[in-house]
Design an enzyme around this catalytic site. Structure first.
Site, PDB file in Angstrom:
ATOM      1  N   ARG A 186       0.827  -1.220   0.000  1.00  0.00           N
ATOM      2  CA  ARG A 186       0.000   0.000   0.000  1.00  0.00           C
ATOM      3  C   ARG A 186       0.860   1.269   0.000  1.00  0.00           C
ATOM      4  O   ARG A 186       1.955   1.299   0.534  1.00  0.00           O
ATOM      5  CB  ARG A 186      -0.976  -0.029   1.193  1.00  0.00           C
ATOM      6  CG  ARG A 186      -1.978  -1.155   1.026  1.00  0.00           C
ATOM      7  CD  ARG A 186      -2.998  -1.190   2.130  1.00  0.00           C
ATOM      8  NE  ARG A 186      -3.853  -0.024   2.138  1.00  0.00           N
ATOM      9  CZ  ARG A 186      -4.715   0.246   3.112  1.00  0.00           C
ATOM     10  NH1 ARG A 186      -4.798  -0.565   4.162  1.00  0.00           N
ATOM     11  NH2 ARG A 186      -5.478   1.310   3.059  1.00  0.00           N
ATOM     12  N   ASP A 199     -15.276   3.343   3.658  1.00  0.00           N
ATOM     13  CA  ASP A 199     -15.084   1.922   3.973  1.00  0.00           C
ATOM     14  C   ASP A 199     -16.344   1.091   3.715  1.00  0.00           C
ATOM     15  O   ASP A 199     -16.324  -0.126   3.893  1.00  0.00           O
ATOM     16  CB  ASP A 199     -14.675   1.772   5.448  1.00  0.00           C
ATOM     17  CG  ASP A 199     -13.256   2.279   5.692  1.00  0.00           C
ATOM     18  OD1 ASP A 199     -12.469   2.351   4.728  1.00  0.00           O
ATOM     19  OD2 ASP A 199     -12.944   2.610   6.854  1.00  0.00           O
ATOM     20  N   ARG A 210     -10.623  -2.547  -4.030  1.00  0.00           N
ATOM     21  CA  ARG A 210     -12.022  -2.894  -3.743  1.00  0.00           C
ATOM     22  C   ARG A 210     -12.947  -2.719  -4.946  1.00  0.00           C
ATOM     23  O   ARG A 210     -14.041  -3.292  -4.966  1.00  0.00           O
ATOM     24  CB  ARG A 210     -12.533  -2.081  -2.539  1.00  0.00           C
ATOM     25  CG  ARG A 210     -11.929  -2.594  -1.247  1.00  0.00           C
ATOM     26  CD  ARG A 210     -12.438  -1.903  -0.014  1.00  0.00           C
ATOM     27  NE  ARG A 210     -11.938  -2.599   1.172  1.00  0.00           N
ATOM     28  CZ  ARG A 210     -11.854  -2.066   2.380  1.00  0.00           C
ATOM     29  NH1 ARG A 210     -12.253  -0.811   2.576  1.00  0.00           N
ATOM     30  NH2 ARG A 210     -11.398  -2.768   3.399  1.00  0.00           N
ATOM     31  N   ARG A 252     -13.600  -6.525   4.628  1.00  0.00           N
ATOM     32  CA  ARG A 252     -14.909  -5.950   4.266  1.00  0.00           C
ATOM     33  C   ARG A 252     -15.500  -6.606   3.012  1.00  0.00           C
ATOM     34  O   ARG A 252     -16.716  -6.641   2.843  1.00  0.00           O
ATOM     35  CB  ARG A 252     -14.782  -4.438   4.092  1.00  0.00           C
ATOM     36  CG  ARG A 252     -14.299  -3.749   5.366  1.00  0.00           C
ATOM     37  CD  ARG A 252     -14.575  -2.272   5.375  1.00  0.00           C
ATOM     38  NE  ARG A 252     -13.752  -1.594   6.371  1.00  0.00           N
ATOM     39  CZ  ARG A 252     -13.957  -1.602   7.691  1.00  0.00           C
ATOM     40  NH1 ARG A 252     -14.987  -2.251   8.188  1.00  0.00           N
ATOM     41  NH2 ARG A 252     -13.148  -0.958   8.507  1.00  0.00           N
TER      42      ARG A 252
HETATM   43  C1  S3P Z   1      -9.171   5.604   8.624  1.00  0.00           C
HETATM   44  C2  S3P Z   1      -9.250   6.379   7.495  1.00  0.00           C
HETATM   45  C3  S3P Z   1      -9.653   5.843   6.177  1.00  0.00           C
HETATM   46  C4  S3P Z   1     -10.322   4.489   6.296  1.00  0.00           C
HETATM   47  C5  S3P Z   1      -9.600   3.562   7.224  1.00  0.00           C
HETATM   48  C6  S3P Z   1      -9.510   4.168   8.616  1.00  0.00           C
HETATM   49  C7  S3P Z   1      -8.741   6.229   9.893  1.00  0.00           C
HETATM   50  O1  S3P Z   1      -8.496   5.707   5.373  1.00  0.00           O
HETATM   51  O2  S3P Z   1     -10.421   3.884   5.027  1.00  0.00           O
HETATM   52  O3  S3P Z   1     -10.253   2.325   7.312  1.00  0.00           O
HETATM   53  O4  S3P Z   1      -8.904   5.617  10.962  1.00  0.00           O
HETATM   54  O5  S3P Z   1      -8.248   7.362   9.840  1.00  0.00           O
HETATM   55  P1  S3P Z   1      -7.986   6.907   4.417  1.00  0.00           P
HETATM   56  O6  S3P Z   1      -7.628   8.032   5.291  1.00  0.00           O
HETATM   57  O7  S3P Z   1      -6.806   6.336   3.690  1.00  0.00           O
HETATM   58  O8  S3P Z   1      -9.130   7.194   3.506  1.00  0.00           O
END
Ligand code: S3P
Length: 461
Positions: free
Chosen positions: A150, A342, A373, A414
């Site tokens: 990632r 999410d 996804r 998910r």
């Molecule tokens: C999260 C932010 C989101 C989300 C992740 C949790 C967080 O990611 O998808 O599951 O706790 O700040 P992104 O900030 O990359 O969108």
């Protein structure tokens, strides 16, 4: 030394020093979900993942003892907990959602004796990058196969502007952070709507000289800002700009973690698509930056009502009742995308059961989550006979029949839970491969879903 400790709900191992490692990736698990059924009852899904992570991070840096209740005992949040134990923080629990953190103050963390393994958790690695950039020691963070693929430049680039010294592997984990004690504040326009990047920079900003500001292209979850404020660290919010001044302190507090709306989503979608359903989800966090799923489902015609709205620990919560209602396809408003980021795998299942076409655009971030996804959901939906066409930044789904078949979650929690709910409306059994990673966010999913009426069985591949 590893002491294997597994249950039917979570798969992780504890080291003698209290550390914990995810072993989901070593387990071949599948769900077999028989078609039909409906969802009913009154349930509380596990604690909010985002808030659980932050409770450990800020509790560890606070002065005094922070008591957390409702903590998510899933692998991701446990990875954060283990990381702070490895940096010398005395943390008791978790025990039935209760965690006691003996804060060490802003400068009390110690160099860990080994690399910090954060498993599947993007939130751990990205938020910790900011928090650790301004420490006086070096640390390396590693993750599982999915996390190791990632993108991390979104955090390492702005941190470098602050003077941080971080090595990555071509912009991906492992990350080695060489602590520096003279971080500079920056004024940074976020290139993407990301609460992880925003939070990373706010946490680094606590250790920087001057005022760090981040400007968001669209609102994203604001749990970091709320918790900082609740613990006495001032955060300035001016429209879409959030600022923090370095050199402050945090005061220990009590944190009641609400149930995770992202986990409640599977039941909201399941009840919306299965005739006869009537389910109530208790004590769910309904922070306005997280309720895109409610807004989108309502636009599709879902029957959702909120009761007992209240504030707990600075976060709004409610009981959410969802009854079956026929859904229709919509063009999902782009401003809802970061508020439901999410929830799209589950929303795609709702779209597959809706009358007409659903179009999602502006959601390219979905391609860099725990899996791609957009592609993984499109592949799974097509395997079940659904007309689903992926695009660069979204998907076009035409509602209709969901067939029987086998799908792969690509180790994405998910995706696995979304396809499990699809069986409520399928014509035959759906088998979902590679489901062990559900333990990262939703320990006890199979048991809880079965208790509400989903015909789900856990097998080993
Ligand atoms: C999260 C932010 C989101 C989300 C992740 C949790 C967080 O990611 O998808 O599951 O706790 O700040 P992104 O900030 O990359 O969108």
């Amino acid at each position: 030394m590893l002491n294997p400790a597994s249950s039917t709900t979570a798969k992780y191992e504890f080291y003698d020093n209290g550390d914990v490692a995810s072993v989901s990736s070593q387990i071949n698990q599948q769900y077999r979900v028989t078609a039909g059924g409906s969802l009913s009852g009154s349930i509380r899904v596990p604690g909010d993942k985002s808030i659980s992570h932050r409770s450990i991070m800020l509790g560890a840096l606070a002065e005094g003892t922070t008591e957390v209740t409702g903590f998510l005992e899933g692998e991701d949040a446990l990875a954060t907990l283990a990381a702070f134990r490895a940096m010398g923080v005395d943390i008791e629990g978790p025990d039935k959602g209760k965690v006691t953190i003996h804060g060490v103050g802003m400068h009390g963390l110690k160099a860990p004796e080994h690399d910090l393994y954060v498993g599947n958790s993007g939130t751990s690695i990205r938020l910790l990058s900011g928090l650790l950039a301004g420490q006086s020691f070096d640390v390396t963070m590693t993750g599982d196969q999915s996390l190791s693929g990632r993108p991390m430049r979104r955090v390492t680039d702005p941190l470098a502007l602050m003077g941080a010294n971080i090595e990555s592997h071509d912009g991906k984990p492992p990350l080695t952070i060489h602590g520096v004690t003279d971080l500079k504040a920056i004024d940074y326009p976020l290139p993407m709507a990301s609460a992880q990047v925003k939070s990373c920079l706010l946490l680094a900003g606590m250790y920087a000289q001057g005022k760090t500001s981040v400007t968001e292209p669209a609102p994203t979850r604001d749990h970091t800002e709320r918790m900082l404020t609740g613990m006495g660290y001032p955060v300035e919010v001016n429209g879409n700009q959030i600022s923090i001044v370095g050199g402050g302190t945090l005061k220990a507090t009590q944190i009641d973690v609400p149930a995770d709306i992202s986990s409640a989503t599977f039941f909201m979608v399941g009840a919306s698509i299965a005739p006869g359903s009537d389910i109530t989800l208790l004590h769910v966090g309904i922070n306005p930056t997280r309720i895109g799923v409610i807004n989108i489902l309502r636009l599709m015609g879902a029957d959702i009502s909120l009761a007992n709205e209240r504030i707990t620990g600075g976060e709004p919560v409610a009981d959410i009742r969802v009854r079956y209602a026929p859904l229709k396809g919509i063009n999902i408003p782009e401003e809802q995308v970061p508020l439901a980021i999410d929830e799209f795998p589950a929303l795609f299942i709702a779209a597959a059961c809706a009358e007409g076409e659903t179009l999602l655009t502006g959601a390219e971030e979905l391609r860099v989550k725990e899996s791609d996804r957009i592609q993984v959901m499109a592949d799974g939906l097509q395997a079940l006979g659904v007309d689903a066409k992926p695009t660069a930044d979204g998907i076009r789904i035409t509602g209709g029949k969901i067939g029987a078949g086998e799908v792969h979650s690509h180790s994405d929690h998910r995706i696995a839970m979304s396809f499990a709910m699809a069986a409520l409306r399928a014509e035959g059994t759906i088998v979902i491969h590679d489901t062990a990673n559900v333990a990262t966010s939703f320990p006890g999913f199979v048991e809880l879903a079965a208790s509400c009426g989903l015909h789900i069985e856990l097998n080993h591949d």
